[in-house]
Design an enzyme around this catalytic site. Structure first.
Site, PDB file in Angstrom:
ATOM      1  N   ASP A  75       2.438  -6.528   2.358  1.00 33.17           N
ATOM      2  CA  ASP A  75       1.240  -5.821   2.824  1.00 33.17           C
ATOM      3  C   ASP A  75       1.630  -4.617   3.685  1.00 33.17           C
ATOM      4  OD1 ASP A  75      -1.419  -5.189   3.094  1.00 33.17           O
ATOM      5  OD2 ASP A  75      -1.793  -6.624   4.708  1.00 33.17           O
ATOM      6  N   HIS A  86      -1.767 -12.243   1.782  1.00 36.97           N
ATOM      7  CA  HIS A  86      -1.438 -12.168   3.218  1.00 36.97           C
ATOM      8  C   HIS A  86      -2.122 -13.250   4.053  1.00 36.97           C
ATOM      9  CE1 HIS A  86      -5.166  -9.943   2.942  1.00 36.97           C
ATOM     10  NE2 HIS A  86      -4.601  -8.811   2.578  1.00 36.97           N
ATOM     11  N   HIS A  94      -8.426 -10.550  -1.003  1.00 35.30           N
ATOM     12  CA  HIS A  94      -8.417 -10.365   0.454  1.00 35.30           C
ATOM     13  C   HIS A  94      -9.391 -11.409   0.998  1.00 35.30           C
ATOM     14  CE1 HIS A  94      -7.993  -7.890   4.216  1.00 35.30           C
ATOM     15  NE2 HIS A  94      -9.011  -8.684   4.514  1.00 35.30           N
ATOM     16  N   LYS A 101      -8.009  -6.671  -7.777  1.00 35.75           N
ATOM     17  CA  LYS A 101      -8.071  -6.982  -6.357  1.00 35.75           C
ATOM     18  C   LYS A 101      -9.518  -7.119  -5.906  1.00 35.75           C
ATOM     19  CE  LYS A 101      -6.796  -7.527  -2.119  1.00 35.75           C
ATOM     20  NZ  LYS A 101      -5.739  -7.032  -1.267  1.00 35.75           N
ATOM     21  N   HIS A 144       0.867  -1.180   0.000  1.00 37.93           N
ATOM     22  CA  HIS A 144       0.000   0.000   0.000  1.00 37.93           C
ATOM     23  C   HIS A 144       0.900   1.225   0.000  1.00 37.93           C
ATOM     24  CE1 HIS A 144      -3.651  -2.327   0.997  1.00 37.93           C
ATOM     25  NE2 HIS A 144      -2.777  -3.126   1.585  1.00 37.93           N
TER      26      HIS A 144
HETATM   27  C1  NCD Z   1      -4.473  -2.464   4.729  1.00 36.22           C
HETATM   28  C2  NCD Z   1      -4.535  -0.944   4.596  1.00 36.22           C
HETATM   29  O1  NCD Z   1      -4.320  -0.257   5.598  1.00 36.22           O
HETATM   30  O2  NCD Z   1      -4.779  -0.456   3.484  1.00 36.22           O
HETATM   31  N1  NCD Z   1      -4.481  -2.819   6.117  1.00 36.22           N
HETATM   32  C3  NCD Z   1      -4.031  -3.965   6.664  1.00 36.22           C
HETATM   33  O3  NCD Z   1      -4.206  -4.167   7.864  1.00 36.22           O
HETATM   34  N2  NCD Z   1      -3.421  -4.867   5.949  1.00 36.22           N
HETATM   35  C4  NCD Z   1      -5.600  -3.083   3.977  1.00 36.22           C
HETATM   36  C5  NCD Z   1      -5.469  -4.569   3.791  1.00 36.22           C
HETATM   37  O4  NCD Z   1      -4.607  -5.044   3.055  1.00 36.22           O
HETATM   38  O5  NCD Z   1      -6.255  -5.302   4.402  1.00 36.22           O
HETATM   39 ZN    ZN Z   2      -3.037  -5.094   1.947  1.00 35.51          ZN
END
Ligand code: NCD
Ligand code: ZN
Length: 361
Positions: A259, A186, A148, A111, A27
């Site tokens: 992630d 993940h 996800h 996604k 991200h």
């Molecule tokens: C991610 C985010 O903050 O965008 N957060 C996380 O806990 N991994 C979103 C996600 O991948 O679930």
């Molecule tokens: Zn993520």
């Protein structure tokens, strides 16, 4: 692995040089946060799959192309890094945006966020059947689906959401689209490890650096620990052990995806704190530490640099990166004007240090 790149055995190794890795799930956010975060990933990884959960989400080819430009603009002069863009599936997304975006080299993958499963997922898919026509098209053009994997029904315990997703959603979808390449992102459970191991060759999974190191107890050590909170939430210790074994197994269905998900410190240390762990600054060191603890440092290169590109059908990177065995204190806080982020491993001493000057193209 080629001869020249084989990592020496763990015991007395002082430097570790591997083919340059890619990060198959990150991200990067936008605006000032993007400018702050982008190079942490770009300095260690050659390519990365960039998540589309901005606000508003990336749902058109034009949005994907514009976001990619903002990412390039956020990188320092001379940095070579390739952001691989993804489209955010919604109940009503126009399939032509996806197919054209793929054909025109903007979108690498799509996604699937179940609606309200995680950060910025309100526009996600409410019922996977609604996007079956889109999945059909993706299968046809051989475009990977990134998932996800959590159900969102309030009656399902948060620690069971991943396992229930496999049974209710992913299992049937894989049967319905036997040629669709799917990455279960993940993964956090032994159930997912088995599901992926036993699944078809079209199915793979990413494993984060943090799920290899924390279990659910880490969120409650002496008090509530918001910086250990992410989604999917960390599970029992035996699940973490299953992930560690899968990561070092040499099974090419498991590969690196951090992630990394930055949030402001104040947004995590709140009455309703955000989910996400910012692991980009020391991602490789973290994985190396885990692989070394598992007596499998020689397997890091496959996991980090080979299995991902093979699944995505992309060339392996030609360059190398080097880690040096040098204790590295990790700061409690990373800051820039208007930004304060607590990184993964904050306050710890890591045993490896990424040596940027040793990176070869
Ligand atoms: C991610 C985010 O903050 O965008 N957060 C996380 O806990 N991994 C979103 C996600 O991948 O679930
Ligand atoms: Zn993520």
């Amino acid at each position: 692995m080629t001869d020249t790149l084989i990592a020496p055995p763990a015991d007395n190794v002082q430097t570790l040089t591997i083919r340059q890795p890619d990060d198959w799930h990150i991200h990067l956010r936008d605006g000032e946060m993007l400018k702050f975060c982008a190079d942490f990933t770009a300095r260690q990884f050659n390519r990365a799959i960039v998540m589309p959960n901005l606000s508003p989400p990336i749902t058109t080819e034009a949005m994907g192309a514009a976001y990619r430009e903002r990412i390039y603009a956020a990188l320092p002069e001379g940095r070579t890094f390739e952001p691989l863009m993804t489209a955010y599936l919604t109940d009503t997304i126009d399939p032509n945006e996806i197919t054209n975006g793929h054909k025109n080299g903007v979108f690498t993958a799509c996604k699937l966020y179940p609606a309200n499963a995680t950060t910025n997922s309100a526009a996600g898919v409410t019922d996977v059947k609604k996007i079956y026509p889109v999945l059909e098209k993706m299968q046809e053009i051989d475009m990977p689906l990134l998932v996800h994997g959590e159900v969102v029904s309030p009656d399902i315990d948060i620690f069971d959401r991943e396992a229930v997703f496999l049974e209710q959603i992913l299992g049937p979808a894989i049967k319905a689209f036997p040629r669709l390449r799917v990455v279960l992102e993940h993964i956090t459970t032994e159930d997912s490890v088995r599901f992926v191991e036993d699944g078809p060759d079209t199915l793979a999974a990413t494993i984060t650096a943090h799920h290899l190191r924390i279990d659910r107890n880490d969120m409650f050590k002496g008090g509530i620990r918001p910086h250990a909170y992410c989604l999917p939430v960390a599970k029992r210790a035996y699940h973490k052990e299953a992930l560690r074994k899968a990561a070092v197994s040499g099974n090419p269905k498991f590969f690196l995806g951090t992630d990394t998900a930055p949030h402001q410190k104040k947004d995590k240390e709140a009455a309703c704190g955000c989910a996400g762990i910012f692991s980009a600054p020391n991602a490789l060191e973290s994985y190396a530490q885990t692989f070394e603890e598992m007596g499998a440092i020689d397997r890091l290169e496959g996991f980090a640099s080979e299995f991902g590109p093979r699944f995505y059908q992309m060339p392996l990177n030609e360059g190398t990166v080097t880690l040096t065995r040098k204790p590295q204190p990790i700061p409690e806080l990373l800051t820039a004007p208007g930004i304060e982020i607590v990184p993964f491993h904050a306050g710890e001493q890591m045993s490896w240090t990424f040596d940027e000057s040793a990176t070869t193209a």
